[in-house]
Design a protein around this motif. Structure first.
Motif, PDB file in Angstrom:
ATOM      1  N   ASN A  14       0.848  -1.349   0.020  1.00 51.51           N
ATOM      2  CA  ASN A  14      -0.102   0.260   0.085  1.00 51.51           C
ATOM      3  C   ASN A  14       0.921   1.218   0.074  1.00 51.51           C
ATOM      4  OD1 ASN A  14      -1.189   2.314   1.533  1.00 51.51           O
ATOM      5  ND2 ASN A  14      -3.016   1.120   1.507  1.00 51.51           N
ATOM      6  N   TYR A  15       0.331   2.105  -0.934  1.00 55.26           N
ATOM      7  CA  TYR A  15       1.199   3.388  -0.997  1.00 55.26           C
ATOM      8  C   TYR A  15       0.242   4.545  -0.685  1.00 55.26           C
ATOM      9  CZ  TYR A  15       5.054   6.664  -1.927  1.00 55.26           C
ATOM     10  OH  TYR A  15       5.975   7.694  -1.841  1.00 55.26           O
ATOM     11  N   ASP A  16       0.344   5.126   0.347  1.00 54.68           N
ATOM     12  CA  ASP A  16      -0.649   6.446   0.838  1.00 54.68           C
ATOM     13  C   ASP A  16      -1.952   5.626   1.181  1.00 54.68           C
ATOM     14  OD1 ASP A  16       0.907   8.585   0.528  1.00 54.68           O
ATOM     15  OD2 ASP A  16       0.624   8.967  -1.679  1.00 54.68           O
ATOM     16  N   VAL A  17      -3.047   5.915   0.377  1.00 55.85           N
ATOM     17  CA  VAL A  17      -4.242   5.179   0.749  1.00 55.85           C
ATOM     18  C   VAL A  17      -4.489   3.978  -0.408  1.00 55.85           C
ATOM     19  CG1 VAL A  17      -5.328   7.091   1.716  1.00 55.85           C
ATOM     20  CG2 VAL A  17      -5.758   6.883  -0.581  1.00 55.85           C
ATOM     21  N   ASN A  18      -3.501   3.951  -1.415  1.00 55.55           N
ATOM     22  CA  ASN A  18      -4.010   3.279  -2.562  1.00 55.55           C
ATOM     23  C   ASN A  18      -3.070   1.810  -2.472  1.00 55.55           C
ATOM     24  OD1 ASN A  18      -5.359   5.367  -3.973  1.00 55.55           O
ATOM     25  ND2 ASN A  18      -3.344   6.114  -4.552  1.00 55.55           N
ATOM     26  N   THR A  19      -3.788   0.711  -2.879  1.00 60.20           N
ATOM     27  CA  THR A  19      -2.963  -0.950  -2.570  1.00 60.20           C
ATOM     28  C   THR A  19      -2.687  -0.926  -4.040  1.00 60.20           C
ATOM     29  OG1 THR A  19      -4.719  -1.660  -1.066  1.00 60.20           O
ATOM     30  CG2 THR A  19      -3.543  -3.257  -2.408  1.00 60.20           C
ATOM     31  N   ILE A  20      -1.316  -0.898  -4.206  1.00 56.53           N
ATOM     32  CA  ILE A  20      -0.464  -0.846  -5.483  1.00 56.53           C
ATOM     33  C   ILE A  20      -0.408  -2.223  -6.136  1.00 56.53           C
ATOM     34  CG2 ILE A  20       1.276  -0.280  -7.024  1.00 56.53           C
ATOM     35  CD1 ILE A  20      -0.247   2.060  -5.781  1.00 56.53           C
ATOM     36  N   LYS A  22      -1.199  -6.652  -4.963  1.00 57.91           N
ATOM     37  CA  LYS A  22      -2.257  -7.339  -4.231  1.00 57.91           C
ATOM     38  C   LYS A  22      -1.898  -8.743  -4.600  1.00 57.91           C
ATOM     39  CE  LYS A  22      -7.048  -7.863  -3.057  1.00 57.91           C
ATOM     40  NZ  LYS A  22      -8.371  -7.313  -3.268  1.00 57.91           N
ATOM     41  N   GLY A  41       1.067   2.342 -14.389  1.00 55.40           N
ATOM     42  CA  GLY A  41       0.241   2.067 -13.262  1.00 55.40           C
ATOM     43  C   GLY A  41       0.016   0.810 -12.394  1.00 55.40           C
ATOM     44  N   THR A  46       6.966  -0.237  -8.890  1.00 58.60           N
ATOM     45  CA  THR A  46       6.896  -0.373  -7.318  1.00 58.60           C
ATOM     46  C   THR A  46       7.633  -1.755  -6.877  1.00 58.60           C
ATOM     47  OG1 THR A  46       4.643   0.972  -6.898  1.00 58.60           O
ATOM     48  CG2 THR A  46       5.360  -0.788  -5.342  1.00 58.60           C
ATOM     49  N   GLU A 207      -4.604  -8.385 -12.459  1.00 57.89           N
ATOM     50  CA  GLU A 207      -4.420  -7.573 -11.458  1.00 57.89           C
ATOM     51  C   GLU A 207      -3.129  -8.416 -10.565  1.00 57.89           C
ATOM     52  OE1 GLU A 207      -7.526  -6.624  -8.812  1.00 57.89           O
ATOM     53  OE2 GLU A 207      -8.317  -5.005 -10.258  1.00 57.89           O
TER      54      GLU A 207
END
Length: 271
Positions: A14-20, A22, A41, A46, A207
């Motif tokens: 997770n970066y900030d509030v986003n799950t990059i 999974k 993206g 990452t 994903e």
């Protein structure tokens, strides 16, 4: 049993509030040339930063899972060349980098000379970074990595600023590093040039990053179009021309960028 491969176990980041990322599970073979592909993206950069240990140390957090990286030393080339250097010139950057890894002067001298020759950057050594093009900076970046001689090399879209000639030169050097036993992991949108040196391709599907099988790899490379080094095609002067250059020369303080070019670009056409 201790593995020599890079192993990613059920990793979510997770970066900030986003799950990059999974639930990522990957095994990246030691000594191989591995390519990571996927849309912007999806987490390619990452993933490289996690393997390098830059994340979560300098940002984000691992929600679950882990990475087993057997390499104690690594070198990384970033997509944005301006973010890679500390000193004013390539020569100073070489010295600064090798001093920081406690390389002796004699060994440093030999490794710098070899790397400079292989990447053909002799004329760039004392030129300020602010006067280098993006492709020239990436050539310097690879040369510095080669002089460091790490067992693991990570490259994040390293050819984004390069012309085709520079791209082919750097991929050729990466192929030699692979032959020398280095583990190479690279992200790229363009598959040109990797056909004969890429061992594994990790693609982003549903994903998650998955290891493409041989049939999937063949299908990907079958879509790659041959690349040609194109030069200006001189067009006979015409009143139809929308744009004309007559013996046009462009030069910066270091070199000619365009030298004595005469060309007409006709209406409705491009080059």
């Amino acid at each position: 049993m201790y593995s020599q491969n890079i192993i990613i176990n059920n990793l979510s980041f997770n970066y900030d509030v986003n799950t990059i990322l999974k639930n990522i599970n990957l095994t990246i073979p030691r000594g191989g040339f591995s390519l990571i592909i996927g849309p912007n993206g999806c987490g390619k950069s990452t993933l490289l930063r996690l393997i390098a240990g830059l994340y979560p140390q300098y940002g984000g957090r691992i929600l679950k899972g882990n990475i087993i990286n057997p390499f104690k030393n690594w070198g990384m080339i970033f997509q944005e060349p301006d973010k890679q250097f500390t000193m004013a010139t390539p020569r100073q950057e070489f010295i600064f980098t090798l001093e920081n890894i406690h390389c002796s002067k004699e060994k440093a001298y030999t490794q710098i000379n070899n790397a400079v020759k292989l990447t053909k950057i002799e004329e760039l050594l004392d030129r300020p970074f602010i006067k280098l093009s993006g492709g020239e900076k990436q050539r310097v970046a690879l040369a510095i990595i080669m002089a460091m001689d790490p067992p693991l090399i990570l490259l994040d879209e390293p050819f984004a600023c390069c012309d085709m000639t520079t791209r082919h030169l750097l991929i050729k050097q990466l192929a030699l590093l692979k032959q020398a036993g280095k583990t190479i992991l690279i992200t790229d949108h363009n598959l040109a040039g990797y056909q004969n040196i890429c061992d594994d391709i990790f693609g982003f599907i549903n994903e998650k990053f998955v290891n493409y099988d041989n049939e999937q790899k063949r299908a990907l490379f079958a879509q790659v179009k041959p690349t040609l080094n194109k030069h200006f095609e001189m067009v006979t002067s015409s009143s139809n021309a929308d744009f004309s250059l007559k013996k046009f020369t462009l030069k910066n303080p270091a070199k000619f960028l365009i030298n004595q070019v005469t060309i007409d670009i006709p209406k409705g056409k491009g080059i």
